[in-house]
Design a protein around this motif. Structure first.
Motif, PDB file in Angstrom:
ATOM      1  N   UNK A  22       0.916  -1.361  -0.142  1.00 44.37           N
ATOM      2  CA  UNK A  22       0.033  -0.030  -0.246  1.00 44.37           C
ATOM      3  C   UNK A  22       0.729   1.280   0.005  1.00 44.37           C
ATOM      4  N   UNK A  23       2.308   1.071   0.072  1.00 46.90           N
ATOM      5  CA  UNK A  23       2.864   2.261   0.499  1.00 46.90           C
ATOM      6  C   UNK A  23       3.333   3.346  -0.701  1.00 46.90           C
TER       7      UNK A  23
ATOM      8  N   UNK B  90      10.160  -1.181  -2.363  1.00 43.61           N
ATOM      9  CA  UNK B  90       9.852   0.019  -1.474  1.00 43.61           C
ATOM     10  C   UNK B  90      10.910   0.754  -1.324  1.00 43.61           C
ATOM     11  N   UNK B  91      12.153   0.218  -1.402  1.00 45.35           N
ATOM     12  CA  UNK B  91      13.576   1.025  -1.128  1.00 45.35           C
ATOM     13  C   UNK B  91      13.707   1.776  -2.453  1.00 45.35           C
ATOM     14  N   UNK B  92      13.261   1.282  -3.439  1.00 43.85           N
ATOM     15  CA  UNK B  92      13.627   2.305  -4.648  1.00 43.85           C
ATOM     16  C   UNK B  92      12.644   3.497  -4.762  1.00 43.85           C
ATOM     17  N   UNK B  93      11.174   3.120  -4.037  1.00 49.98           N
ATOM     18  CA  UNK B  93      10.270   4.176  -3.952  1.00 49.98           C
ATOM     19  C   UNK B  93      10.863   5.290  -2.886  1.00 49.98           C
ATOM     20  N   UNK B  94      11.361   4.899  -1.927  1.00 46.24           N
ATOM     21  CA  UNK B  94      11.750   5.860  -0.856  1.00 46.24           C
ATOM     22  C   UNK B  94      12.940   6.790  -1.619  1.00 46.24           C
ATOM     23  N   UNK B  95      13.719   6.122  -2.256  1.00 43.03           N
ATOM     24  CA  UNK B  95      14.406   6.987  -3.032  1.00 43.03           C
ATOM     25  C   UNK B  95      13.959   7.898  -3.888  1.00 43.03           C
ATOM     26  N   UNK B  96      13.134   7.267  -4.661  1.00 44.33           N
ATOM     27  CA  UNK B  96      12.350   8.177  -5.911  1.00 44.33           C
ATOM     28  C   UNK B  96      11.701   9.326  -5.342  1.00 44.33           C
TER      29      UNK B  96
ATOM     30  N   UNK C 197      15.682   3.296   6.583  1.00 43.24           N
ATOM     31  CA  UNK C 197      15.982   3.398   5.091  1.00 43.24           C
ATOM     32  C   UNK C 197      16.259   4.631   4.865  1.00 43.24           C
ATOM     33  N   UNK C 198      17.512   5.177   3.997  1.00 43.49           N
ATOM     34  CA  UNK C 198      17.448   6.856   4.107  1.00 43.49           C
ATOM     35  C   UNK C 198      17.154   7.187   2.811  1.00 43.49           C
ATOM     36  N   UNK C 199      17.245   8.562   2.515  1.00 37.88           N
ATOM     37  CA  UNK C 199      16.875   9.093   1.102  1.00 37.88           C
ATOM     38  C   UNK C 199      17.497   8.543  -0.162  1.00 37.88           C
ATOM     39  N   UNK C 200      18.814   8.005  -0.024  1.00 34.41           N
ATOM     40  CA  UNK C 200      19.808   7.284  -0.876  1.00 34.41           C
ATOM     41  C   UNK C 200      19.235   5.957  -1.131  1.00 34.41           C
ATOM     42  N   UNK C 201      18.350   5.472  -0.185  1.00 42.83           N
ATOM     43  CA  UNK C 201      17.856   3.696  -0.537  1.00 42.83           C
ATOM     44  C   UNK C 201      19.047   3.182   0.223  1.00 42.83           C
ATOM     45  N   UNK C 202      19.615   3.697   1.021  1.00 44.96           N
ATOM     46  CA  UNK C 202      20.812   2.903   1.790  1.00 44.96           C
ATOM     47  C   UNK C 202      19.751   2.277   3.105  1.00 44.96           C
ATOM     48  N   UNK C 203      19.894   0.930   3.292  1.00 39.79           N
ATOM     49  CA  UNK C 203      19.243   0.439   4.682  1.00 39.79           C
ATOM     50  C   UNK C 203      20.144  -0.243   5.647  1.00 39.79           C
TER      51      UNK C 203
END
Lengths: 282, 175
Positions: free
Chosen positions: B86-87, B108-114, B164-170
């Motif tokens: 749902x994110x 989701x990690x790449x969406x967080x970045x995007x 998970x940060x803005x660069x997609x690092x977990x």
């Protein structure tokens, strides 16, 4: 001579046990967490363990549940053959005690119908396992099982010729897959043998058993297996919250039952660091 | 320790690295499975949401009822991965932060970045401890969902770890 136990006494006992389980961390779990805190070398893991200990003391002192997931209640009943329940029935009495505890203890009602997802209000029905045994005692023990950990439990039907190593590898795999989601450090309940269903019940019941001190004298093969698994799980570097460290597991509890020549069921029930259970004899 | 406040600003998020510990002050909204399902249904139907998502934080949490004299009961995070499906619609609509426990999917990690967002972990299984940092609780929507309703919480010094940060690092990358 029959011994009479009033349904009301059962409800009251269940009521007390549910509250105790939700507010007071089990003595063995607390003790193991404390010693893990002293032994842990990873800086962050140590801090997380400290938060968990603080959580337990706030919960006990202020009657705020250890976890917001106040669980689904699983009750194990051993009813003596000479016990007669009067003025009500066993299951109804149990569920009545649970509803009262969830209402008056400000606990979260998480139980709902499986497909339409309608909350049943009062966190009932409980899952109840009743065994008829000799004697005139009524033994009640229950756990309140959170689903973060329950969701990560697994069962596997092994071939009868499976090696001990294959079984251990499966248990390690389940723990690895449980990872951070199931709130480590875990108590790992394992059921070996019986049928598909029996193994799962054994695994659940195993989590209610007291955590054995791994340094105590090993008396049988199962205890050796428990110690080996504990050591190997704690090398996985999952750690509290899954952020690394040596404290991934507080204890591995194994229960066994004879099985069929054609199979070897193994069930692993993952329980979180706040493994919550309580018991009473009537 | 670094302190951050809501609503989240991009420059604040940009300064945070996976693994870093922060203290949060401000407003967060609780939502778990059923509320997420409803939010996404509303987005699909282009209807108004119960609160504006822009630059806000959703906390994956279903608290226990507040005992008399308390603001809230036990209120730790629930498993985040259940909210993965749902994110993305929420991020598309301006959601900036999420708080939960455990890993997220690669998608989701790449969406967080995007969408220049951030995912935090809260101490898992420490619901009684976390209740101490909640200063106000208000029902926003869907009381019929009980604990799964949306609550607006005001928190102070709420302890978080950047998952998970803005660069997609977990934080789980190394594991």
């Amino acid at each position: 001579m029959m011994k009479r136990v009033f349904a009301k006494e059962i409800s009251e006992a269940i009521f007390q046990l549910v509250l105790k389980a939700n507010f007071v961390l089990r003595k063995d779990v607390l003790k193991t967490l404390q010693s893990a805190y002293f032994q842990e070398k990873d800086f962050r893991a140590k801090r997380m363990l400290k938060i968990l200990l603080e959580n337990a003391s706030i919960s006990r002192r202020e009657k705020i549940p250890l976890c917001q997931d106040t669980g689904m209640v699983v009750v194990f009943v051993e009813k003596g053959e000479e016990v007669r329940i009067v003025n009500g029935s066993l299951n109804e009495a149990i569920n009545k005690g649970i509803r009262k505890a969830y209402r008056e203890g400000y606990l979260r009602s998480s139980v709902c119908t499986p497909l339409s997802r309608v909350n049943t209000q009062g966190n009932t029905p409980a899952v109840i396992y009743t065994r008829i045994v000799k004697g005139d005692k009524l033994r009640l023990k229950l756990c309140v099982k959170g689903f973060g950990a329950e969701n990560r439990s697994q069962i596997k039907m092994f071939a009868p010729t499976a090696s001990e190593k294959e079984i251990k590898d499966f248990i390690l795999k389940v723990v690895k897959e449980a990872g951070p989601d199931a709130c480590p450090p875990f108590v790992v309940g394992v059921g070996i043998g019986g049928t598909f269903d029996k193994a799962a019940i054994l695994a659940k019941e195993a989590t209610l058993r007291e955590i054995r001190n791994p340094k105590s004298k090993i008396q049988n093969k199962i205890q050796r297996l428990e110690n080996e698994l504990l050591r190997e799980i704690n090398k996985l570097n999952i750690g509290p919250m899954g952020l690394g460290g040596e404290t991934t597991c507080l204890g591995v509890n194994i229960l066994t039952f004879p099985t069929h020549i054609a199979g070897l069921p193994v069930a692993v029930n993952i329980s979180c660091h706040a493994t919550r259970s309580a018991k009473k004899v009537l | 320790m670094k302190k951050i406040t809501t609503p989240l600003k991009e420059k604040d998020i940009r300064a945070l690295k996976a693994g870093e510990e922060v203290l949060l002050k401000g407003v967060i909204y609780t939502a778990r499975d059923q509320a997420h399902k409803r939010l996404c249904d509303l987005i699909k139907k282009r209807r108004q949401l119960p609160f504006a998502l822009k630059n806000q934080i959703i906390y994956y949490c279903g608290p226990t009822p507040a005992p008399p004299g308390k603001i809230i009961g036990s209120c730790g995070p629930t498993t985040s991965s259940r909210m993965d499906k749902f994110t993305i619609p929420l991020l598309k609509n301006g959601l900036k932060g999420m708080i939960g426990k455990g890993k997220r999917s690669a998608e989701i990690i790449s969406a967080i970045k995007k969408y220049k967002a951030i995912y935090f972990l809260a101490p898992a299984g420490a619901g009684a401890y976390l209740s101490k940092f909640v200063k106000k609780k208000e029902l926003i929507s869907w009381p019929e969902l009980g604990t799964e309703a949306i609550f607006r919480l005001e928190v102070e010094d709420f302890p978080l770890i950047v998952g998970i940060d803005i660069k997609g690092r977990s934080i789980y990358d190394k594991r």
